[in-house]
Design a protein around this motif. Structure first.
Motif, PDB file in Angstrom:
ATOM      1  N   LEU A   1      24.035  17.796  65.699  1.00 61.90           N
ATOM      2  CA  LEU A   1      23.797  15.964  66.648  1.00 61.90           C
ATOM      3  C   LEU A   1      24.052  17.093  67.464  1.00 61.90           C
ATOM      4  N   THR A   2      25.795  17.822  66.862  1.00 64.99           N
ATOM      5  CA  THR A   2      27.005  17.665  68.007  1.00 64.99           C
ATOM      6  C   THR A   2      26.671  18.818  69.206  1.00 64.99           C
ATOM      7  N   GLY A   3      26.001  19.774  67.891  1.00 61.08           N
ATOM      8  CA  GLY A   3      26.119  21.282  68.993  1.00 61.08           C
ATOM      9  C   GLY A   3      27.266  22.839  68.417  1.00 61.08           C
ATOM     10  N   ARG A   4      27.757  21.780  68.057  1.00 59.82           N
ATOM     11  CA  ARG A   4      28.931  22.673  67.095  1.00 59.82           C
ATOM     12  C   ARG A   4      29.258  23.436  65.933  1.00 59.82           C
ATOM     13  N   PRO A   5      29.127  24.328  66.344  1.00 62.61           N
ATOM     14  CA  PRO A   5      28.989  25.365  64.764  1.00 62.61           C
ATOM     15  C   PRO A   5      30.142  25.695  63.898  1.00 62.61           C
ATOM     16  N   PHE A   6      29.920  25.996  62.719  1.00 68.46           N
ATOM     17  CA  PHE A   6      30.540  26.070  61.962  1.00 68.46           C
ATOM     18  C   PHE A   6      30.400  26.375  60.419  1.00 68.46           C
ATOM     19  N   ARG A   7      31.824  26.724  60.091  1.00 66.77           N
ATOM     20  CA  ARG A   7      31.166  27.892  58.617  1.00 66.77           C
ATOM     21  C   ARG A   7      31.870  27.213  58.030  1.00 66.77           C
ATOM     22  N   LEU A   8      31.388  27.111  56.264  1.00 70.73           N
ATOM     23  CA  LEU A   8      31.600  26.347  55.315  1.00 70.73           C
ATOM     24  C   LEU A   8      31.707  27.694  54.233  1.00 70.73           C
ATOM     25  N   VAL A   9      32.743  27.077  53.224  1.00 75.15           N
ATOM     26  CA  VAL A   9      32.875  28.490  52.713  1.00 75.15           C
ATOM     27  C   VAL A   9      32.669  28.063  51.492  1.00 75.15           C
ATOM     28  N   ASN A  10      33.454  28.048  50.002  1.00 75.73           N
ATOM     29  CA  ASN A  10      33.143  27.754  48.821  1.00 75.73           C
ATOM     30  C   ASN A  10      32.001  27.237  48.288  1.00 75.73           C
TER      31      ASN A  10
END
Length: 350
Positions: free
Chosen positions: A25-34
């Motif tokens: 939706l926002t175009g914001r990247p993320f990094r998800l760990v665990n």
């Protein structure tokens, strides 16, 4: 880049799905760990990988770590949500037959596609009535009416039943576009009726009839007017279950070999009565699912729920982390609660 620790809170797949929806939706990247660190088999399972691929298809995202059992994922959106005709098959991620929940994949892409510039048509293949996931009928009969109050316009159809572990289910959806979501104050409604469906595939017709009869009698004894349909359908493999619903809540139970049909019905009825007799506006499952549209809506939304779950608390913390919105929670885990969310007033780009 926003970094999210998937082990926090309930440590399950909801963290991943919420991140995917909001990033798309926002175009914001993320990094998800665990990823799914709190589960017996951590990392991306087929339904989670399918959700990743689905969200990526909608915004042409670049991915790192998108493979089965991955515990770290990076997601880089490259465009705004794109409407279209999409087909998402959990078996493609599994490499074999899978009953991974298609309804959880659908809820991942629902919110981004709502804000696309035209309607989208979705076909999903996999599990439609499986453990630890909202069933097709729960989404269609409980979540859909609740979402409609925000202004959500979508149509669902069940074309084939998919039970655990064989899968083989098929759901289609048409998601219309909206410019914004409106805030909703959910208030308790008098509940006098409960509807439902008791169903089997590739099993004798007396089984759904027994489930329906037992549920009807128990609900009637509790002073409610039940209408439970008994159906026998065809499917890839044998399966059985019952889903009940009323305004703001639902309950379900799945059959298994050796478990009497009466016991299946009793499990679903007990969960339904726990909600009805509490007098809350929404049940503990819908509470979790309402938080994201409340966060996107224009204005303040609220509800009471019969039980504050770790799922709901985790999702609330995650939404605050992503959107920095005020979320007020009055109540203790495992007990009734009141939740209020002031939305960001998200609007579609023109």
């Amino acid at each position: 880049m926003l970094v999210i620790d998937g082990s926090e809170g309930e440590g399950g797949g909801q963290v991943l799905r919420t991140c995917l929806s909001l990033a798309t939706l926002t175009g914001r990247p993320f990094r998800l760990v665990n990823i799914r660190a709190g589960r017996r088999k951590p990392g991306l399972r087929p339904q989670h990988l399918t959700a990743v691929r689905a969200a990526a298809a909608i915004c042409q995202a670049r991915l790192s770590g998108a493979h089965l059992n991955a515990t770290t994922l990076e997601f880089y959106p490259q465009s705004e949500p794109q409407a279209g005709h999409y087909r998402f098959d959990v078996t493609e991620a599994a490499g074999q037959g899978s009953a991974g929940s298609v309804m959880l994949v659908l809820q991942t892409v629902l919110w981004p596609l709502l804000f696309a510039n035209r309607p989208s048509h979705i076909t999903l293949l996999g599990g439609t009535h499986v453990p630890f996931s909202p069933s097709y009928h729960y989404v269609a009969k409980v979540a859909c009416p609740a979402f409609a109050r925000f202004g959500v316009d979508w149509q669902l159809a069940l074309e084939a039943w998919g039970w655990y572990p064989a899968g083989g289910g098929k759901v289609t959806a048409v998601i219309s576009s909206v410019s914004h979501l409106q805030a909703v104050a959910f208030t308790p409604q008098p509940i006098t009726q409960v509807a439902g469906i008791a169903a089997v595939t590739n099993l004798p017709a007396h089984i759904p009839q027994r489930m329906a009869r037992r549920a009807h009698n128990l609900l009637a004894d509790a002073g409610l007017k039940p209408h439970i349909e008994a159906v026998r359908e065809r499917g890839r493999a044998p399966g059985a279950g019952i889903v009940l619903w009323t305004t703001g809540g639902g309950a379900s139970a799945l059959g298994r070999k050796g478990l009497p049909a009466d016991k299946v019905a009793e499990t679903a009825v007990a969960e339904m009565l726990a909600f009805v007799q509490n007098g809350a506006a929404v049940d503990k499952h819908l509470a979790d699912q309402l938080l994201l549209p409340m966060a996107l809506a224009q204005g303040s939304s609220s509800f009471t729920t019969n039980e504050l779950t770790n799922h709901t608390l985790t999702n609330a913390r995650l939404l605050h982390q992503w959107l920095e919105i005020p979320i007020q929670i009055e109540g203790e885990p495992g007990k009734p609660a009141h939740i209020q969310v002031k939305g960001i007033g998200f609007t579609r780009s023109t």
